[in-house]
Design a protein around this motif. Structure first.
Motif, mmCIF file in Angstrom:
data_model
loop_
_atom_site.group_PDB
_atom_site.id
_atom_site.type_symbol
_atom_site.label_atom_id
_atom_site.label_comp_id
_atom_site.label_asym_id
_atom_site.label_seq_id
_atom_site.Cartn_x
_atom_site.Cartn_y
_atom_site.Cartn_z
ATOM 1 N N ALA A 4 117.371 -5.476 -27.922
ATOM 2 C CA ALA A 4 118.821 -4.697 -29.600
ATOM 3 C C ALA A 4 119.268 -5.490 -30.162
ATOM 4 C CB ALA A 4 119.699 -4.532 -28.352
ATOM 5 N N PRO A 5 118.500 -4.091 -31.777
ATOM 6 C CA PRO A 5 119.186 -5.253 -32.875
ATOM 7 C C PRO A 5 120.616 -5.102 -32.687
ATOM 8 C CG PRO A 5 118.623 -2.882 -32.992
ATOM 9 C CD PRO A 5 117.775 -3.127 -31.277
ATOM 10 N N GLN A 6 120.904 -6.257 -33.514
ATOM 11 C CA GLN A 6 122.469 -6.180 -33.684
ATOM 12 C C GLN A 6 122.949 -6.197 -34.882
ATOM 13 O OE1 GLN A 6 124.833 -7.102 -30.694
ATOM 14 N NE2 GLN A 6 122.381 -6.877 -30.037
ATOM 15 N N PHE A 7 123.684 -4.911 -35.581
ATOM 16 C CA PHE A 7 124.264 -4.931 -37.220
ATOM 17 C C PHE A 7 126.298 -4.602 -36.894
ATOM 18 C CE2 PHE A 7 120.492 -2.477 -36.665
ATOM 19 C CZ PHE A 7 119.684 -3.703 -37.247
ATOM 20 N N LEU A 8 126.627 -4.945 -38.430
ATOM 21 C CA LEU A 8 127.600 -4.593 -37.926
ATOM 22 C C LEU A 8 128.522 -3.062 -38.719
ATOM 23 C CD1 LEU A 8 128.295 -7.006 -40.533
ATOM 24 C CD2 LEU A 8 129.533 -7.336 -38.227
#
Length: 377
Positions: A4-8
């Protein structure tokens, strides 16, 4: 499994939008869009849609029952008008004085119809006298298509005179009002406009993504007497009107953009509260203030004052000035966006918008100060 990509969370800065669109959105409109989502067939939402239709009729100055908001941007409003009215074998006189007249021509040909193109210089309006001669020369024309407010140049054409010609020569008029609705005088019924489309993100200062449209009884009759189905299922108004019908029982067509329609309802409510004619006058007055300041900076307008849009100001870029660098500095240092030139004006002009909520003194003051600082450097 793909990780899973992690973004703010995406949090954009507060920009001042003074380009050709989108315009600054009213705070009340942004707040309206954040209200709880309800079902698109919820009785309360259907009641709001009826109010929205009335507000659109006021903005367009029409009593056309077939007045609604297409669930897509202004370009889809354009396509809605063309695909519902045109059939193979039809002939359309297309007036082209900028980018969006050319898009009309492309729509005509994709419908299998024939386009007779009248070209006018960029920065100039459509000349009714030239149109009249063309209509005399080509009696086979079924439609007259033109852009009321050409966003690529800032030129305003005489929609009243052009639609009178369409009626005189027994043509239906198709009018692009994407940048004119709410910013300059526009009277659909009084001027005899048959099909018209606009956008939510210009002088209405709503969020992008919706296209108000309206069809006259003559246009509706044309649609009802088609010999072939509309080539687009989604934009086929004979299907969509089952949802916008005004009856208590609505047929399902598509899941409407519920929150975006809240926003459009609020922006049109604000327009009605201000008063349409007052909004036209405000845009004109703010244009004069901007004009005085731009000319004091030595900037010259592309369009002659008699045909100039108050809400879309095209000015020539001074010799030796780097177009992209100036716009980049304005964005980085002042959070201010102005528009680049399109087509024939690419790299030669800037387009400065004064639309809706953005047509006020504080935005003009910021724009003039920022331009002065950047140009002097």
């Amino acid at each position: 499994m793909i990780p899973a990509p992690q973004f703010l969370s995406f949090t954009p800065p507060r920009r001042i939008l003074m380009g050709p669109g989108p315009s600054d959105v009213y705070p009340e409109v942004l707040a309206a869009q954040a209200r709880p989502t309800v079902g698109h067939l919820d009785p309360l939402f259907i009641g709001m849609m009826d109010e929205l239709r009335s507000l659109l009729q006021y903005a367009f100055q029409t009593e056309n029952p077939m007045t609604l908001a297409v669930s897509a941007p202004g370009s889809a409003g354009m396509e809605t008008c063309f695909v519902n009215l045109l059939e193979p074998g039809d002939t359309v006189l297309v007036c082209r004085n900028g980018v969006f007249g050319e898009r009309m021509r492309q729509n005509v040909e994709r419908c299998g119809a024939s386009a007779i193109v009248l070209d006018f210089p960029w920065g100039e309006p459509v000349d009714p006298a030239v149109v009249e001669q063309a209509l005399k020369k080509h009696p086979q024309v079924h439609f007259l298509a033109f852009v009321h407010a050409e966003t690529s140049t800032g030129a305003l054409s005489d929609a009243q005179a052009l639609c009178a010609l369409a009626q005189r020569f027994d043509c239906l008029s198709i009018v692009d009002a994407v940048t004119s609705l709410g910013g300059v005088e526009l009277r659909v019924d009084a001027w005899g406009i048959d099909a018209i489309y606009s956008g939510s993100q210009k002088c209405l200062s709503c969020v992008p993504g919706l296209s108000p449209v309206s069809f006259s009884p003559r246009a509706v009759a044309r649609m009802q007497n088609r010999t072939q189905p509309v080539q687009s299922w989604f934009l086929d108004q004979s299907l969509v009107m089952g949802y916008w019908s005004g009856s208590a029982k609505r047929s399902y067509h598509h899941t409407a953009p519920v929150n975006a329609l809240y926003a459009l309802h609020e922006s049109l409510r604000l327009l009605a509260s201000e008063g349409l004619e007052h909004a036209w006058q405000r845009h004109a007055a703010m244009h004069q203030e901007l004009k005085t300041g731009l000319e004091a900076l030595g900037l010259n307008f592309v369009v002659d004052e008699a045909h100039r849009l108050p809400q879309l100001n095209s000015v020539w870029i001074p010799a030796g000035v780097n177009d992209a660098e100036v716009r980049s500095r304005l964005l980085q240092d002042y959070n201010l966006e102005i528009g680049a030139g399109l087509g024939d004006l690419a790299g030669k002009a800037w387009r400065i918008g004064l639309m809706g909520y953005g047509a006020r003194r504080e935005t003009i003051a910021l724009c003039l100060k920022a331009l002065s600082d950047v140009l002097s450097e």
